[in-house]
Motif scaffolding. Structure first.
Motif, short mmCIF file in Angstrom:
data_model
loop_
_atom_site.label_atom_id
_atom_site.label_comp_id
_atom_site.label_asym_id
_atom_site.label_seq_id
_atom_site.Cartn_x
_atom_site.Cartn_y
_atom_site.Cartn_z
N CYS A 28 40.18 40.75 58.64
CA CYS A 28 40.30 41.60 57.53
C CYS A 28 41.01 43.00 57.89
CB CYS A 28 38.94 41.79 56.87
SG CYS A 28 37.89 40.42 56.33
N ARG A 29 41.91 43.34 56.93
CA ARG A 29 42.72 44.58 57.24
C ARG A 29 42.49 45.49 56.21
NH1 ARG A 29 47.08 45.91 60.45
NH2 ARG A 29 48.32 47.58 59.67
N THR A 83 41.59 48.01 66.02
CA THR A 83 40.90 46.67 65.82
C THR A 83 39.62 46.48 66.31
OG1 THR A 83 43.29 45.85 66.06
CG2 THR A 83 41.38 44.32 66.45
N ASP A 109 43.52 34.85 62.40
CA ASP A 109 44.35 35.15 63.61
C ASP A 109 45.00 34.11 64.35
OD1 ASP A 109 42.18 34.15 65.03
OD2 ASP A 109 41.81 36.07 66.06
N TRP A 154 44.58 52.54 59.26
CA TRP A 154 44.71 51.15 59.19
C TRP A 154 43.61 50.55 60.17
CZ3 TRP A 154 49.37 53.76 60.00
CH2 TRP A 154 50.00 53.97 58.68
N ASN A 155 42.97 49.65 59.95
CA ASN A 155 42.06 49.07 60.63
C ASN A 155 41.87 47.49 60.29
OD1 ASN A 155 39.97 52.03 60.74
ND2 ASN A 155 40.96 51.70 58.78
N VAL A 156 41.50 46.98 61.40
CA VAL A 156 41.39 45.24 61.32
C VAL A 156 40.20 45.06 61.93
CG1 VAL A 156 42.47 43.22 62.26
CG2 VAL A 156 43.76 45.17 61.43
N GLU A 172 45.92 52.92 64.04
CA GLU A 172 45.56 51.79 63.94
C GLU A 172 44.32 51.28 65.02
OE1 GLU A 172 46.79 47.08 63.35
OE2 GLU A 172 48.15 48.59 63.18
#
Length: 206
Positions: free
Chosen positions: A186-187, A33, A179, A156-158, A31
Motif C-alpha cells: 500500500c502506497r 518503506t 510486490d 511518500w510511504n509504502v 520516502e
C-alpha cells in the motif's frame, strides 16, 4: 514553448551550483518503506535513505519514535556500499553535537552511525538505514485480524503486508499493488505538513 537553443542559453547563465542542485543525487529524502513481519511479533522492518551535508559532521542519526524499540539496525553508506559502525545513543548525546536546529528529547533512543571521515565544505554523504521496530501497541492481531495503526510523516510511504495476508480495509486512500514476491503493498501520499494517521487491517488468505 521554449526551444532547445533557449534552454541551453538559460543553462549557460547558471552557476555550477544552480545547474546541479535540481539533479543532485542526494535530494530525495522523503520516502520510507515498512515491511510488516508476523503480526504476533509486533515487529516491522523500516528502510529509508537520506543525505547529510553539514561541514564537520562525522555521524548520521535515525530517531526512534517513542513507544517503539529498535533492533538489528544497519546503516549503509550508499556512496561506497560499505556498512557503517552503528550503535544506539540518546537524544541528549545527539543534541550535544549541534548538528540539528531542533533539539530532541534527552531520553529519545537514536541510532547513530559513524561516517568514515568528517564532511568537508560542499561534501555530502548518502546513507540507507534499515531497522527492525517492535511496537505491539500499534501493530498487533485482534480477533484474527492484523491491525497496523500508525501515523506517517513522510510525503511518500509504502507499507507491505506479510506474505499470506490480504488487505481488508484501510482508513485513508492508498495505491494498492503486489510486490515482486506477491505481497500486498500500500502506497500512501501525504501532501500535508502534518502526519497522516493510517489504520490498516488484513486477514490471512484461506
Amino acid at each position: 514553448m521554449r526551444t532547445i537553443a533557449a534552454v541551453l542559453a538559460a543553462l549557460a547563465t547558471c552557476s555550477v551550483t544552480d545547474a546541479q542542485t535540481p539533479f543532485h543525487r542526494a535530494e530525495q529524502d522523503r520516502e520510507i518503506t515498512y515491511w510488516l513481519l508476523a503480526p504476533e511479533s509486533g515487529q516491522f522492518r523500516i528502510s529509508h535513505d537520506f543525505t547529510v551535508s553539514r561541514p564537520g559532521q562525522r555521524s548520521v542519526h535515525s530517531f526512534v519514535r517513542k513507544g517503539s524499540t529498535v533492533t538489528q539496525a544497519v546503516v549503509i553508506g550508499l556512496d561506497t556500499g560499505q556498512t557503517l559502525k552503528t550503535y544506539n545513543v540518546t537524544g541528549k548525546d545527539v543534541n550535544a553535537l549541534g548538528y540539528y536546529p531542533d533539539p530532541t528529547p534527552d531520553d529519545t533512543v537514536v541510532v547513530q552511525a559513524d561516517l568514515h571521515h568528517s564532511l568537508a565544505e560542499g561534501e555530502s554523504a548518502r546513507v540507507r538505514v534499515v531497522e527492525t521496530y517492535t511496537d505491539a501497541e500499534r501493530y498487533f492481531v485482534k480477533d484474527g485480524q492484523l491491525v497496523w495503526d500508525r501515523t506517517l510523516g513522510r510525503p511518500w510511504n509504502v507499507v507491505v503486508l506479510p506474505a499470506g495476508w490480504r488487505l481488508e480495509s484501510v482508513s485513508v486512500p492508498a495505491v494498492v499493488s503486489l510486490d515482486a514476491e506477491g505481497r500486498v503493498a500500500c502506497r500512501f501520499v501525504n501532501p500535508r505538513n502534518d502526519e497522516l494517521h493510517v489504520v490498516l487491517k488484513a486477514r490471512r488468505r484461506p
